[in-house]
Each structure stands twice: as structure tokens, then as C-alpha cells.
Write a protein that holds these residues in place. Structure first.
Motif: not given
Length: 649
Positions: A569-582
């Protein structure tokens, strides 16, 4: 400041002061040699200037004997390891008195001005270029396998520990001056525990050291103070601490001072470092120390040097609100708060080290206009004796402008902005420090200067989780990475964007280590605020960090907890799918603090999701690339940073 101008970053080390002899070692990046060069400099305490005192190009750590006759220092010959050298205080040729294969640590004079204590890593035979039992010197990839039995088996930028333990040595320096070659020395401590921070007792009978609890019999983050007989013998436990001990020293009456923290179990993260005092034990049992400084408001910076007794006070450096101030703690203090400690130097500045001789204090102080200069403190006004940052100022230093803001929950947020020259509107980079229990400070910061000169406004903040604003401030993100810390950073960014000459439509975010974590986190949860992201030496996945990082076995649990679901829950990797910027992933191949797999996992996840992700990978570097990496790599990194922001902002 352009990337190649890192050569103008001349930084003085810890000064040495005795009578009219004031020495420091300077270091600066050398792009031609792709290393760091410097030497010992003598400074006139009366303000008559300074100049070279030795001719080595990698001389450091000067120490003047108590009687003022000798100077010991470290010298690394070209391609060699640092060894103790001794020279007459009157000048002349230096004599090498040690010859250990992996080099040695800082020399510490005994009260008799004859003996020197130091620590050094001693390799197992057949490792690190030494001969094995068969008289062979194996290549690194031909060495025998390492048999590892403990959590704490390697450290970033140092290497493996168990096959080269750090041990204590004492050498008769005066006798060694008459020897044709350095004598073979026998360590005073065994190979079971790494020891550090040697200092002498006032009678010269013992050397105080900090060493792991129970002599490293089991895995531990705790350490205690031991006394090792200078003539040889079993180490004696003299102070059992409630947590960690660092830089113990003997007081004039024979009692012991040290820096330390207090914590339960393995929960050592984000703890203010205090000054502690303990009597010399009366019997066989170790002494129980008492804390002289307040837990909440006083955070001693032990990197600035050991505590020094002056009369009935102890001098220490304290981190507070982005400053590192030299303060005096009464010897009879009992949990003294910061406001009660006598101030000596460092307001809106950073005291990096200091030395004392009688009533005089020589301190190295960094400021918003200097990466560090030697300042003489006395009862009159402080006198700045050097101008090591003149070349940097001639190139151009943009000022630090203080920012204060209020987070949505009413919490105060503190930081700075460094703005370029010109009317603007300027693009903006939110830069986030590592740690997280560390601060941006009131001193020249090359990262911000390079970007500002290139036309970017740089926002620097100390959000909740940072050091220097109270222990509760630092511990407020334990169990809450990406919560109030993210809010504080965005609040400070909004405060900066209220300035008239900044462009709120051209904003990027970047950071390293914890700052890399937060960059990844903000890109996933607040990506609409930013055009692009630069995430460096980051923690992206706590589950694998726990096992792959040199500190993961206690750090991850301390900050995030041991529950795997909470870690994810506290890992950015979990939310990699939400990243859409270069998104630029930056890492070093030999980073053992935030290992390479952290970058690889994020890069692959982003590319699989169709993000315009790129990967910049530096060979031969560890976690400290941006601060002490190879100078050419530092310049190449700066070039890449400027190219990235030039493309996206």
C-alpha cells in the motif's frame, strides 16, 4: 553555476587548532583526474590568509598532538589507500607510519602526545588483493565464497563487512618515526565486531569505542560504549545505552560523554540524537547514562564532530529549522531544551565541524553564499578566515529565499526557493531531499544552483518526516509515507507558485532516495500537477527493499511496518499504472542502500503501461553519486538533468 563548475566546490574538512597552528584539509572535484584533490592548508588565526601546508594531493584529517609538537594526518598516494603520516608541527617531510592494505581511519592522539589510535578494516587472507594461505593473490571473481550469517553484512559505499571487520589499533607514532618502514601492527580488538569512533581516556590507559551490543553476538541495531586497554586486553563494557552510542569521549574528571538515541526494539528510525553523560563504572557493571538534552527539541549532529568539554559546558552542533548551530550544553543539564542552550554560531547557516583550543573555537561553517569556510569564534565578533567559495561566487550564486506555508490541517511548512535571474515566468522544479530524517540546510546546494542558472526556479522543502523540527515532526510519517509529507510538499509548492514570476503550467518534480520515493508517489497520486518526473535512487517497493537493501531488514519495518499488504500500500510500484507523465528512472549499479532492482521494477512496470519512461544507469557508483561520485559522472548526470527538463519544461 554550470555542471562543470562543480570544480569550484572547494570544501574544508574538520579543522585542527593548537596555539597559532590552525589547519584544515580541503577537497574539490577534479574532472581531469576524475577524482577529488586537495591537501592540508595552514590558516592564520589573526586573519593573515591561508596557504598549502603539505604537498600531497589527497591529504586529510589533520590532528595536532596535545603538546603541539606533531601533526598526524591521512595521506593517500596516487592509486593507494589512506595511511597515517606524521610531520613536525614546525614543518618538514611527513613520515608514513602505517601500511595496512585497506587503509586506515582518522588518527587520534593520546594524552602523552606519543601514541595514536585509529580503526582500520582488516581483510581475510586472500581477499581484496591480499595473499591467501597458499601465497596466491586471487582476482576478485576468484575469491572464495562469502559465508554470511547476519543481517548486517554489507553497507553501501563501503562493501561487505564480515570478511574485513573494522578493528582498533594503537601505534607508537614517535617510535615509528625512527623506523625505516611501517611496523606490522596487531589489532587490539578481534574480528567479531566492527568498532568505531576511538578516543582516549584522560589517563591514556584506555581507548573508548562504540561497538555493537554484546559485541555483535546477535543481529542488532544497538550499540554501547566499550573501553579497550591501550596495551592490550579484553574490551570492557563501560556504558550500556538505551539505544545507539556514537563518538564517546572522556571528560576531564574521567566520566564519559557520547551521542545517542533511545528506542524500543528495532524502532530506531527518526529519533533525535541526544547528548548523554555517564560516570566511569565503579565496579564490574556498566554505567547507566543520563540524557542531558531534550528528546523533542534537540537533535545533535554527530557528523559535525565529537562533543567537546569547555569549562562546565559541552559544545555540540544541533540541527534546527534548516540550520546547524553550535550550542553549549551545561554538564549538569537534565533534558535541556534547545532554547536553554547557549548559542555560539550557525544561525541561518550550517556548522559542519569545529575544533577547540582553550577559549578559541575554529568552525567550518557553510552559508547560502559559501560551501564552507573556516571561522574563528571568540568572545568578540566571529572572524571569517578563508574564502574557499570565492570562485563559486564569481561564477554566480543565486540566493536562498525562505518560504513559510500552512498545510490544510494547519501544520506549518518550511522551506526555500532558489529563483533564476530575469523577469520570467520561470518553469519550476519541486526538489525533494532524501532521508527522510534529514534536512535541506541554509547553505549552498549545487543541485539547486545548476538548475537556477539554467532558468528553473527550485522549491526546496523540509516536510514532515524531515530532521531539525522536533522528533515528533520526524516521526509523524512513521506508518504514513505519502500522507502528510506529500501534503506539506504540495502546500509549499503552492506557496511558491503565488510568486509573480513563476509559471504554474510548467512544473516538474525530482528527488533521490526518499525524495525518489516521493517523486514516484506524487507522479502517481498527483500527476496532474507535473509535466514530468525525475526519480533517482528511489525506494519503489518495500517488499523487496526489505531483503535487498543493506538497511532494509530494520528500516522498512521501522517506517512502514512488517505487514506485506501495508508495505504494498505504501509502495509507489503498486500505483505505477496511475502514472501517465514522462518519467526518468535514475540509478547506480552498485547502490546497496536502494538497490538496482528498485529501479528495474519501476522502469519495466512503467514501460509495460505505455508510459514515456527512460532509464539512466550509472556504472561504478553507489547511493552517494550526486554527493561524492566520480566527478565526470556528476557532470554527466547534471547534463542529463538539464536535457530532461529542457525537453519537458
Amino acid at each position: 553555476m554550470r555542471p562543470v563548475d562543480i570544480e569550484a566546490l572547494t570544501v574544508p574538512g574538520t579543522p585542527a587548532l593548537r596555539g597559532d597552528l590552525l589547519l584544515t584539509a580541503v577537497s574539490r572535484p577534479d574532472l581531469k583526474k576524475n577524482g577529488y584533490r586537495g591537501g592540508l592548508r595552514r590558516i592564520d588565526p589573526d586573519g593573515g590568509g591561508e596557504g598549502p601546508w603539505t604537498h600531497g594531493t589527497q591529504d586529510s584529517a589533520p590532528a595536532i598532538s596535545p603538546d603541539g609538537r606533531w601533526v598526524a594526518f591521512l595521506r593517500a598516494e596516487e592509486g593507494g589507500k589512506p595511511q597515517v603520516h606524521v610531520i613536525s608541527a614546525a614543518g618538514g617531510d611527513a613520515k608514513r607510519i602505517t601500511g595496512l592494505p585497506l587503509g586506515v581511519g582518522v588518527p587520534v592522539w593520546a594524552p602523552d602526545s606519543r601514541r595514536i589510535a585509529f580503526v582500520a578494516r582488516v581483510p581475510e587472507p586472500g581477499r581484496y588483493g591480499t595473499e591467501n594461505a597458499d601465497g596466491e593473490t586471487p582476482e576478485p571473481d576468484e575469491e572464495a565464497p562469502r559465508h554470511i550469517t547476519k543481517f548486517f553484512y554489507r553497507v553501501d559505499d563501503i562493501g561487505f563487512l564480515g570478511d574485513r571487520p573494522q578493528r582498533l589499533f594503537v601505534v607508537d607514532a614517535v617510535a615509528a618515526l625512527d623506523e625505516a618502514a611501517p611496523a606490522e601492527l596487531t589489532p587490539l580488538t578481534d574480528d567479531r565486531a566492527d568498532v568505531e569512533h576511538p578516543s582516549w581516556t584522560v589517563d591514556g590507559e584506555f581507548v573508548l569505542i562504540a561497538a555493537p551490543r554484546d559485541w555483535a553476538a546477535e543481529d542488532t541495531v544497538r550499540s554501547d560504549v566499550y573501553a579497550v586497554p591501550a596495551e592490550g586486553g579484553e574490551p570492557r563494557l563501560v556504558v550500556r545505552t538505551p539505544g545507539v552510542a556514537a563518538k564517546p569521549v572522556s571528560t576531564p574528571d574521567g566520566s564519559i560523554l557520547f551521542y545517542g538515541t533511545e528506542f524500543p526494539g528495532l524502532d530506531e528510525v527518526a529519533r533525535n540524537t541526544g547528548l548523554w553523560h555517564a560516570p566511569w563504572p565503579a565496579g564490574d557493571e556498566p554505567s547507566t547514562p543520563r540524557r542531558l538534552t531534550d528528546v523533542e527539541t534537540v537533535d545533535c549532529d554527530n557528523a559535525a564532530g565529537a562533543p567537546v568539554v569547555v569549562g562546565d559546558e559541552v559544545l555540540v552542533v544541533v540541527r534546527t529549522r534548516g540550520a546547524a548551530e553550535l550550542r553549549a550544553v551545561p554538564l549538569d543539564a537534565d533534558l535541556a531544551e534547545l532554547k536553554s542552550l547557549r548559542y555560539l554560531a550557525g544561525e541561518f547557516a550550517a556548522v559542519k565541524s569545529f575544533a577547540v583550543d582553550g577559549e578559541r573555537i575554529a568552525a567550518v561553517i557553510g552559508t547560502p553564499e559559501s560551501s564552507g569556510d573556516v571561522v574563528l569564534l571568540s568572545e568578540s565578533e566571529p572572524r571569517v578566515l578563508t574564502d574557499y567559495s570565492k570562485a563559486l561566487r564569481d561564477i554566480g550564486i543565486q540566493p536562498l529565499e525562505e518560504l513559510d506555508a500552512i498545510a490544510p490541517d494547519g501544520y506549518p511548512v518550511h522551506g526555500w526557493i532558489v529563483r533564476p535571474e530575469g523577469e520570467g515566468p520561470h518553469p519550476v522544479v519541486l526538489m525533494i531531499h532524501g532521508g527522510p530524517f534529514a534536512p535541506y540546510e541554509w547553505k549552498v546546494f549545487d543541485e539547486a544552483q545548476v538548475l537556477a542558472v539554467a532558468g528553473y526556479a527550485v522549491v526546496l522543502g523540509n516536510p514532515r518526516g524531515s530532521a531539525g523540527y522536533g522528533e515528533s515532526h520526524g516521526r509523524s510519517i512513521v506508518g504514513g509515507f505519502g500522507t502528510v509529507d506529500a501534503s506539506d510538499l504540495l502546500t509549499l509548492l503552492d506557496e511558491a507558485l503565488e510568486l509573480s514570476n513563476l509559471d504554474s503550467d510548467r512544473v516538474g518534480v525530482m528527488g533521490g532516495s526518499y525524495g525518489g520515493f516521493m517523486t514516484s508517489w506524487l507522479a502517481a497520486h498527483h500527476g496532474g500537477r507535473f509535466r514530468a518526473a525525475w526519480s533517482e535512487r528511489s525506494v519503489n517497493a518495500w517488499d523487496s527493499f526489505t531483503g535487498s537493501s543493506d538497511i532494509g531488514w530494520f528500516f522498512a519495518g521501522g517506517y512502514v511496518g512488517d505487514d506485506l499488504e501495508e508495505q504494498r500500500k505504501r509502495s509507489p510500484l503498486t500505483y505505477a499504472g496511475k502514472i501517465d507523465i514522462p518519467f526518468m528512472v535514475v540509478h547506480s549499479e552498485q547502490d546497496w542502500r536502494c538497490p538496482l532492482e528498485q529501479a528495474q521494477r519501476m522502469y519495466v512496470a512503467l514501460r509495460q503501461n505505455g508510459v514515456a519512461a527512460e532509464f539512466l544507469l550509472f556504472p561504478g557508483e553507489g547511493h552517494e553519486l550526486t554527493r561524492s561520485g566520480q566527478p565526470r559522472h556528476r557532470v554527466q548526470r547534471f547534463d542529463a538533468v538539464l536535457e530532461w527538463w529542457g525537453r519537458h519544461l
